[in-house]
Design a protein around this motif. Structure first.
Motif, mmCIF file in Angstrom:
data_model
loop_
_atom_site.group_PDB
_atom_site.id
_atom_site.type_symbol
_atom_site.label_atom_id
_atom_site.label_comp_id
_atom_site.label_asym_id
_atom_site.label_seq_id
_atom_site.Cartn_x
_atom_site.Cartn_y
_atom_site.Cartn_z
ATOM 1 N N GLU A 17 -6.308 57.601 50.738
ATOM 2 C CA GLU A 17 -6.427 56.672 51.829
ATOM 3 C C GLU A 17 -5.146 55.975 51.951
ATOM 4 O OE1 GLU A 17 -9.716 54.402 50.934
ATOM 5 O OE2 GLU A 17 -11.207 55.968 51.614
ATOM 6 N N HIS A 18 -4.305 55.955 51.195
ATOM 7 C CA HIS A 18 -3.037 55.076 51.029
ATOM 8 C C HIS A 18 -1.851 55.453 50.057
ATOM 9 C CE1 HIS A 18 -1.029 51.194 51.951
ATOM 10 N NE2 HIS A 18 -1.077 51.055 50.753
ATOM 11 N N ALA A 19 -0.546 55.316 50.469
ATOM 12 C CA ALA A 19 0.421 55.723 49.563
ATOM 13 C C ALA A 19 1.510 54.565 49.714
ATOM 14 C CB ALA A 19 1.152 56.957 50.176
ATOM 15 N N VAL A 20 2.087 54.386 48.484
ATOM 16 C CA VAL A 20 3.015 53.357 48.209
ATOM 17 C C VAL A 20 4.055 53.709 47.431
ATOM 18 C CG1 VAL A 20 3.324 50.924 47.363
ATOM 19 C CG2 VAL A 20 1.048 51.522 48.160
ATOM 20 N N ASN A 21 5.183 53.725 47.923
ATOM 21 C CA ASN A 21 6.689 54.047 47.350
ATOM 22 C C ASN A 21 6.894 52.923 46.161
ATOM 23 O OD1 ASN A 21 7.230 56.251 48.652
ATOM 24 N ND2 ASN A 21 8.353 55.030 50.348
ATOM 25 N N ILE A 22 7.155 53.504 44.915
ATOM 26 C CA ILE A 22 7.116 52.572 43.717
ATOM 27 C C ILE A 22 8.813 52.949 43.284
ATOM 28 C CG2 ILE A 22 6.394 52.086 41.307
ATOM 29 C CD1 ILE A 22 4.526 51.334 43.408
ATOM 30 N N THR A 23 9.187 51.864 42.810
ATOM 31 C CA THR A 23 10.817 51.790 42.322
ATOM 32 C C THR A 23 10.413 51.575 40.964
ATOM 33 O OG1 THR A 23 11.841 51.181 44.410
ATOM 34 C CG2 THR A 23 13.182 50.747 42.153
ATOM 35 N N PRO A 24 10.973 52.614 39.821
ATOM 36 C CA PRO A 24 10.658 52.144 38.500
ATOM 37 C C PRO A 24 11.117 50.973 37.981
ATOM 38 C CG PRO A 24 11.613 54.439 38.792
ATOM 39 C CD PRO A 24 11.586 53.734 40.475
ATOM 40 N N HIS A 25 10.472 50.267 37.062
ATOM 41 C CA HIS A 25 10.835 49.129 36.765
ATOM 42 C C HIS A 25 10.538 48.640 35.163
ATOM 43 C CE1 HIS A 25 10.784 44.498 36.436
ATOM 44 N NE2 HIS A 25 11.373 44.727 37.598
ATOM 45 N N ALA A 26 11.212 47.958 34.646
ATOM 46 C CA ALA A 26 10.830 47.847 33.219
ATOM 47 C C ALA A 26 9.525 47.161 32.729
ATOM 48 C CB ALA A 26 12.076 46.656 32.517
ATOM 49 N N SER A 27 8.996 46.383 33.524
ATOM 50 C CA SER A 27 7.793 45.557 33.383
ATOM 51 C C SER A 27 6.834 45.521 34.406
ATOM 52 C CB SER A 27 8.121 44.354 32.562
ATOM 53 O OG SER A 27 8.641 43.545 33.736
ATOM 54 N N ASN A 28 7.182 45.560 35.699
ATOM 55 C CA ASN A 28 6.129 45.602 36.797
ATOM 56 C C ASN A 28 4.941 46.630 36.456
ATOM 57 O OD1 ASN A 28 7.603 43.515 37.830
ATOM 58 N ND2 ASN A 28 8.151 44.706 39.645
ATOM 59 N N THR A 29 3.766 46.226 37.040
ATOM 60 C CA THR A 29 2.623 47.204 37.042
ATOM 61 C C THR A 29 1.940 46.984 38.436
ATOM 62 O OG1 THR A 29 1.126 45.106 36.252
ATOM 63 C CG2 THR A 29 2.055 46.887 34.478
ATOM 64 N N PHE A 30 0.960 47.902 38.894
ATOM 65 C CA PHE A 30 0.364 47.784 40.087
ATOM 66 C C PHE A 30 -1.342 48.465 39.579
ATOM 67 C CE2 PHE A 30 3.255 51.677 39.342
ATOM 68 C CZ PHE A 30 2.356 52.600 39.225
ATOM 69 N N ALA A 31 -2.130 48.245 40.850
ATOM 70 C CA ALA A 31 -3.233 48.645 40.564
ATOM 71 C C ALA A 31 -3.315 50.180 40.178
ATOM 72 C CB ALA A 31 -4.138 48.575 41.732
ATOM 73 N N ALA A 32 -4.356 50.594 39.459
ATOM 74 C CA ALA A 32 -4.381 51.948 39.053
ATOM 75 C C ALA A 32 -4.637 52.929 40.177
ATOM 76 C CB ALA A 32 -5.726 52.167 37.988
ATOM 77 N N CYS A 33 -3.801 53.870 40.484
ATOM 78 C CA CYS A 33 -3.790 54.963 41.586
ATOM 79 C C CYS A 33 -4.552 56.134 40.950
ATOM 80 C CB CYS A 33 -2.256 55.056 41.885
ATOM 81 S SG CYS A 33 -1.441 56.001 40.446
ATOM 82 N N ARG A 34 -4.866 56.810 42.005
ATOM 83 C CA ARG A 34 -5.410 58.279 41.922
ATOM 84 C C ARG A 34 -4.380 59.169 41.477
ATOM 85 N NH1 ARG A 34 -9.275 58.592 47.166
ATOM 86 N NH2 ARG A 34 -10.615 57.116 46.675
ATOM 87 N N ALA A 35 -3.301 59.193 42.030
ATOM 88 C CA ALA A 35 -2.134 60.511 41.655
ATOM 89 C C ALA A 35 -0.882 60.000 41.843
ATOM 90 C CB ALA A 35 -2.586 61.706 42.362
ATOM 91 N N PHE A 36 0.326 60.644 41.647
ATOM 92 C CA PHE A 36 1.499 60.230 42.119
ATOM 93 C C PHE A 36 2.274 61.553 42.331
ATOM 94 C CE2 PHE A 36 2.093 61.009 37.529
ATOM 95 C CZ PHE A 36 3.356 61.377 37.375
ATOM 96 N N ILE A 37 3.393 61.234 43.001
ATOM 97 C CA ILE A 37 4.348 62.433 43.408
ATOM 98 C C ILE A 37 5.530 61.785 42.957
ATOM 99 C CG2 ILE A 37 5.255 63.619 45.500
ATOM 100 C CD1 ILE A 37 2.626 63.001 46.977
ATOM 101 N N ALA A 38 6.690 62.855 42.763
ATOM 102 C CA ALA A 38 7.922 62.226 42.152
ATOM 103 C C ALA A 38 8.831 62.833 43.398
ATOM 104 C CB ALA A 38 8.289 62.839 41.004
ATOM 105 N N ASP A 39 10.038 62.215 43.812
ATOM 106 C CA ASP A 39 10.873 62.592 44.688
ATOM 107 C C ASP A 39 11.994 63.654 44.145
ATOM 108 O OD1 ASP A 39 12.519 61.167 43.113
ATOM 109 O OD2 ASP A 39 13.629 60.212 44.820
ATOM 110 N N THR A 40 12.005 63.895 42.695
ATOM 111 C CA THR A 40 12.945 65.021 42.257
ATOM 112 C C THR A 40 12.419 65.432 41.110
ATOM 113 O OG1 THR A 40 14.161 63.378 40.963
ATOM 114 C CG2 THR A 40 15.083 63.750 43.193
ATOM 115 N N ASP A 41 12.905 66.908 40.555
ATOM 116 C CA ASP A 41 12.420 67.208 39.180
ATOM 117 C C ASP A 41 12.990 66.346 38.300
ATOM 118 O OD1 ASP A 41 11.534 69.563 40.742
ATOM 119 O OD2 ASP A 41 12.956 70.771 40.183
#
Length: 86
Positions: A17-41
């Motif tokens: 129902e919703h997608a959010v772009n995440i920038t990798p970070h040393a300590s930030n967290t977010f609510a548990a997601c259902r799945a993820f997609i990466a932009d590169t191999d």
């Protein structure tokens, strides 16, 4: 009832129902997601939702990974952007 057997549980991939772009970070967290997609191999180092440790996950660009995660770490992650699906 087992995880992922009811719509809306973190294991359900019937649809997102919703997608959010995440920038990798040393300590930030977010609510548990259902799945993820990466932009590169490469590798995404992430914290699975029910784990106490980060894991390195080999990824292919554009593939959907049905792993519930709560963090994407900058150390060990090759992808510059990860999209999480709720």
């Amino acid at each position: 009832m087992a995880l992922g057997t009811t719509p809306g549980s973190i294991g359900s991939l019937a649809y997102s129902e919703h997608a959010v772009n995440i920038t990798p970070h040393a300590s930030n967290t977010f609510a548990a997601c259902r799945a993820f997609i990466a932009d590169t191999d490469g590798t995404v180092t992430a914290r699975p939702a029910r784990s106490a440790a980060d894991v390195a996950i080999p990824v292919i660009a554009g593939a959907i990974y049905p792993i519930s995660i709560v963090a994407v770490r900058i150390t060990g992650t090759d992808s510059t952007a990860v999209t999480i699906l709720y």
